[in-house]
Design a protein around this motif. Structure first.
Motif, mmCIF file in Angstrom:
data_model
loop_
_atom_site.group_PDB
_atom_site.id
_atom_site.type_symbol
_atom_site.label_atom_id
_atom_site.label_comp_id
_atom_site.label_asym_id
_atom_site.label_seq_id
_atom_site.Cartn_x
_atom_site.Cartn_y
_atom_site.Cartn_z
ATOM 1 N N SER A 1 27.645 -15.269 34.721
ATOM 2 C CA SER A 1 28.111 -16.268 33.401
ATOM 3 C C SER A 1 29.870 -15.799 33.051
ATOM 4 C CB SER A 1 28.140 -15.978 32.539
ATOM 5 O OG SER A 1 26.358 -15.739 31.906
ATOM 6 N N VAL B 1 36.409 -13.967 32.086
ATOM 7 C CA VAL B 1 35.506 -13.099 31.878
ATOM 8 C C VAL B 1 34.205 -13.409 32.932
ATOM 9 C CG1 VAL B 1 33.882 -12.042 30.082
ATOM 10 C CG2 VAL B 1 36.693 -12.604 29.590
ATOM 11 N N GLY C 1 22.344 -11.187 34.315
ATOM 12 C CA GLY C 1 20.608 -10.959 33.711
ATOM 13 C C GLY C 1 21.540 -9.205 32.470
ATOM 14 N N SER C 2 22.666 -9.791 32.023
ATOM 15 C CA SER C 2 23.686 -9.150 31.042
ATOM 16 C C SER C 2 24.467 -9.721 30.360
ATOM 17 C CB SER C 2 24.374 -7.729 32.051
ATOM 18 O OG SER C 2 25.261 -6.927 31.360
ATOM 19 N N TYR C 3 24.752 -8.599 29.392
ATOM 20 C CA TYR C 3 25.757 -9.384 28.839
ATOM 21 C C TYR C 3 26.630 -8.691 28.329
ATOM 22 C CZ TYR C 3 22.253 -11.336 24.578
ATOM 23 O OH TYR C 3 21.572 -11.877 24.223
ATOM 24 N N ILE C 4 27.036 -7.967 29.456
ATOM 25 C CA ILE C 4 28.312 -6.685 29.894
ATOM 26 C C ILE C 4 29.510 -7.838 30.303
ATOM 27 C CG2 ILE C 4 28.876 -4.614 30.880
ATOM 28 C CD1 ILE C 4 26.641 -4.108 29.191
ATOM 29 N N PRO C 5 30.010 -7.792 29.793
ATOM 30 C CA PRO C 5 31.344 -8.027 30.433
ATOM 31 C C PRO C 5 32.724 -8.032 31.097
ATOM 32 C CG PRO C 5 31.925 -7.702 28.228
ATOM 33 C CD PRO C 5 31.006 -6.967 28.438
ATOM 34 N N ASN D 1 30.716 -12.330 33.650
ATOM 35 C CA ASN D 1 29.172 -11.602 33.132
ATOM 36 C C ASN D 1 28.592 -10.715 34.651
ATOM 37 O OD1 ASN D 1 29.916 -11.699 30.041
ATOM 38 N ND2 ASN D 1 28.386 -12.465 29.180
#
Lengths: 110, 117
Positions: A32, A89, A94-98, A91
């Motif tokens: 993302s 940015v 498989g994660s929201y971690i930006p 991501n």
């Protein structure tokens, strides 16, 4: 190599100019991608998501190149109000971690 | 939609005071919220990931006993800066993600400008 790298600029352009920013990322599993703008002493605001096929929103065009692991932002017909810092940015997969780039500073002058 | 409210927007306190900052998702539920810190002319630094109903995940170098995070509901996360000192003065920003998949962008609160005297 940093996870997300941006040219800090500043990019100093006249009104009406076209300007492009690139952002490279190191994690090939990233899925993302987003561009945000941040005005001085303010919170970041979402400018646009970046889709695999590329996408456009008015004067702004975002593109993704997975093979070379970079995303770009093109601003056409620059306005004075476009002056800001543009944050890339990414991501993690498989994660929201930006992960944020340091931002590219744009100054549009009359 | 996807509005995040952060409060207070500005705090000035004496050294040694503990300061609580609230982050609320107003029109959506957020299982995950993030806390950032930004020093002047520097990039956003992720401090921790706040998970509803469980302990926060802190980034390397961030003291969990100094920066207490509580995420007791799907719409509220709090960050408490305990015994704040002048070096803790910074711009603290929270963000939240709509729980609809990993391709969702973050939505940021307005930020809290913390000044410790």
């Amino acid at each position: 190599r940093k996870e997300v790298e941006q040219d800090p600029g500043p990019f100093n352009v006249p009104e009406g100019a076209t300007v492009a920013f690139n952002c490279t990322y190191s994690n090939s599993a990233s899925q993302s991608f987003f561009w945000y703008r941040q005005d001085c002493r303010k919170e970041p605001k979402l400018l646009m998501s970046v889709y695999s096929s590329g996408n456009e929103d008015g004067r702004f065009t975002a593109q993704l190149n997975r093979a070379s692991q970079y995303i770009s932002l093109l601003i056409r017909d620059s306005k004075l109000s476009d002056s800001a810092t543009y944050l890339c940015v990414v991501n993690k997969g498989g994660s929201y971690i930006p992960t944020f780039g340091r931002g590219t500073s744009l100054i549009v002058h009359p | 939609g996807a509005v995040v409210s952060q409060h207070p927007s500005w705090v000035i306190c004496k050294s040694g005071t503990s300061v609580k900052i609230e982050c609320r998702s107003l029109d959506f539920q957020a299982t995950t919220m993030f806390w950032y810190r930004q020093f002047p002319k520097q990039s956003l630094m992720l401090m921790a990931t706040s998970n509803e109903g469980s302990k926060a995940t802190y980034e390397q170098g961030v003291e969990k006993d100094k920066f207490l995070i509580n995420h007791a509901s799907l719409t509220l996360s709090t960050l408490t800066v305990t015994s704040a000192h002048p070096e803790d003065s910074s711009f603290y920003i929270c963000s939240a993600v709509v729980d609809r998949g990993y391709n969702q962008p973050q939505h940021f609160g307005d930020g809290t400008r913390l000044s410790i005297l």
